[in-house]
Design a protein around this motif. Structure first.
Motif, PDB file in Angstrom:
ATOM      1  N   ILE A  15       0.844  -1.195   0.000  1.00 40.06           N
ATOM      2  CA  ILE A  15       0.000   0.000   0.000  1.00 40.06           C
ATOM      3  C   ILE A  15       0.882   1.250   0.000  1.00 40.06           C
ATOM      4  O   ILE A  15       0.636   2.206  -0.761  1.00 40.06           O
ATOM      5  N   CYS A 208      -4.499  -0.857   4.928  1.00 42.07           N
ATOM      6  CA  CYS A 208      -4.448   0.396   4.172  1.00 42.07           C
ATOM      7  C   CYS A 208      -4.141   1.565   5.112  1.00 42.07           C
ATOM      8  O   CYS A 208      -4.264   1.457   6.331  1.00 42.07           O
ATOM      9  N   GLN A 245      -4.357   3.398  -2.889  1.00 42.38           N
ATOM     10  CA  GLN A 245      -4.460   2.415  -1.813  1.00 42.38           C
ATOM     11  C   GLN A 245      -5.385   1.266  -2.201  1.00 42.38           C
ATOM     12  O   GLN A 245      -5.049   0.089  -2.024  1.00 42.38           O
TER      13      GLN A 245
END
Length: 343
Positions: A15, A208, A245
């Motif tokens: 991420i 995330c 993301q």
């Protein structure tokens, strides 16, 4: 030994790398970035829903609240479990964004709303006439706040009650990935095929930085959601960082791999706790959240050893905790906690 919440974990390397790549050069703002086009295609493929509308926001609270505002009029009732996250942990955000809809709490063991109790609650609201809030929507949480998981059949049973009364269904999926890993279901089976109309699809708790998707299976409601998101101040100008993301999260099944690891660490914790006769598990361990109970004085010993978790109310002479494993929890973390608990 950090088990306070999966929110306490950092972001997965994949991420972070995606956000760094997205930072190069220029991109269209407010969701017109090319990465968002990819996210939309990824989620439509994942849910087998080529017409689904997809929107990104930064928090689970606003994903839930705006979803419910889309489904419920101000004079409506949102039926949810007594301990649902929208009821206990969102500071009235659903009521605020719906302009006054009331959360009607529905009971059920182990964090799961029971269809019979839901039916009774809806009928009570219907019978109130002009003096009471009117049935508006049903909200289901998966994974539940008790750490248990609704099966596809259980989601479908609740949705069937809602549909019998003409009510839409929202699914709070802050830990949706953990629920899918636990059940082996597909994303489509757990949502629209079971009767869900709108899903809050979580990313933040599962590796995330801060992104949630709202997936609306009826595209006719898409424009209204766009307007509500903008009016609420939750349309990000530099949207590409949300898109980056989410697209990395979905790439090559990363979201499921991260959740599978979190669930596996929860299971490892549960196996260790089960071997200690002085420890009881308050709820079944079905994903990555555990509620152990132990004798008074244990908490002080664990804290002295460096264990981090949230204490919960417990019966006299006992102590209770909530432990949450995450994508970054290691076997060493689990084993160190169990060793500290053994003393």
């Amino acid at each position: 030994m950090w088990f306070t919440s999966d929110n306490a974990s950092g972001a997965a390397p994949e991420i972070m790398a995606a956000v760094a790549r997205a930072n190069d050069g220029y991109a269209r703002s407010y969701g017109a970035d090319a990465l968002m086009d990819k996210v939309r295609d990824q989620l439509r493929d994942l849910f087998e829903a080529p017409e689904a509308a997809v929107f990104l926001v930064t928090t689970g609270t606003v994903a839930n609240a705006l979803s419910l505002a889309l489904l419920t009029p101000p004079w409506g009732a949102v039926f949810c479990h007594t301990h649902a996250h929208i009821a206990e942990d969102e500071c009235g955000a659903p009521e605020f964004y719906t302009s006054g809809a009331k959360l009607v709490l529905v009971g059920g063991a182990q964090g799961r709303m029971e269809p019979e109790a839901l039916e009774a609650a809806i009928l009570r609201a219907k019978g109130a006439g002009v003096h009471g809030v009117q049935p508006g929507a049903v909200s289901i949480t998966n994974v539940t706040e008790a750490g248990t998981v609704h099966s596809v059949a259980e989601v479908a049973a609740l949705a069937a009650v809602a549909k019998a009364h003409g009510l839409p269904v929202h699914l709070d999926g802050a830990r949706f990935a953990n629920a899918l890993v636990a059940t082996g279901a597909t994303a489509a089976e757990m949502t629209w095929k079971a009767g869900v109309d709108v899903l809050s699809f979580g990313g933040t708790k599962n590796g995330c930085l801060g992104v949630e998707a709202v997936v609306i299976f009826d595209p006719a409601k898409a424009w209204e959601f766009e307007l509500r998101r903008k009016r609420a101040g939750h349309l990000m100008s530099k949207h590409r960082y949300l898109s980056a993301q989410m697209t990395a999260y979905l790439e090559d099944g990363l979201w499921l791999k991260l959740a599978a690891h979190a669930n596996a660490m929860g299971a490892r914790l549960a196996r260790g706790l089960a071997q200690m006769p002085e420890v009881d598990l308050v709820h079944p361990v079905e994903a990555n959240i555990l509620f152990p109970e132990w004798s008074e004085g244990t908490q002080a010993r664990l804290e002295a050893a460096g264990a981090m978790y949230y204490p919960y109310p417990a019966p006299m002479g006992r102590e209770r905790a909530r432990l949450v494993a995450s994508w970054s929890t290691t076997e060493a973390d689990v084993d160190s906690f169990l060793a500290a608990l053994r003393g």
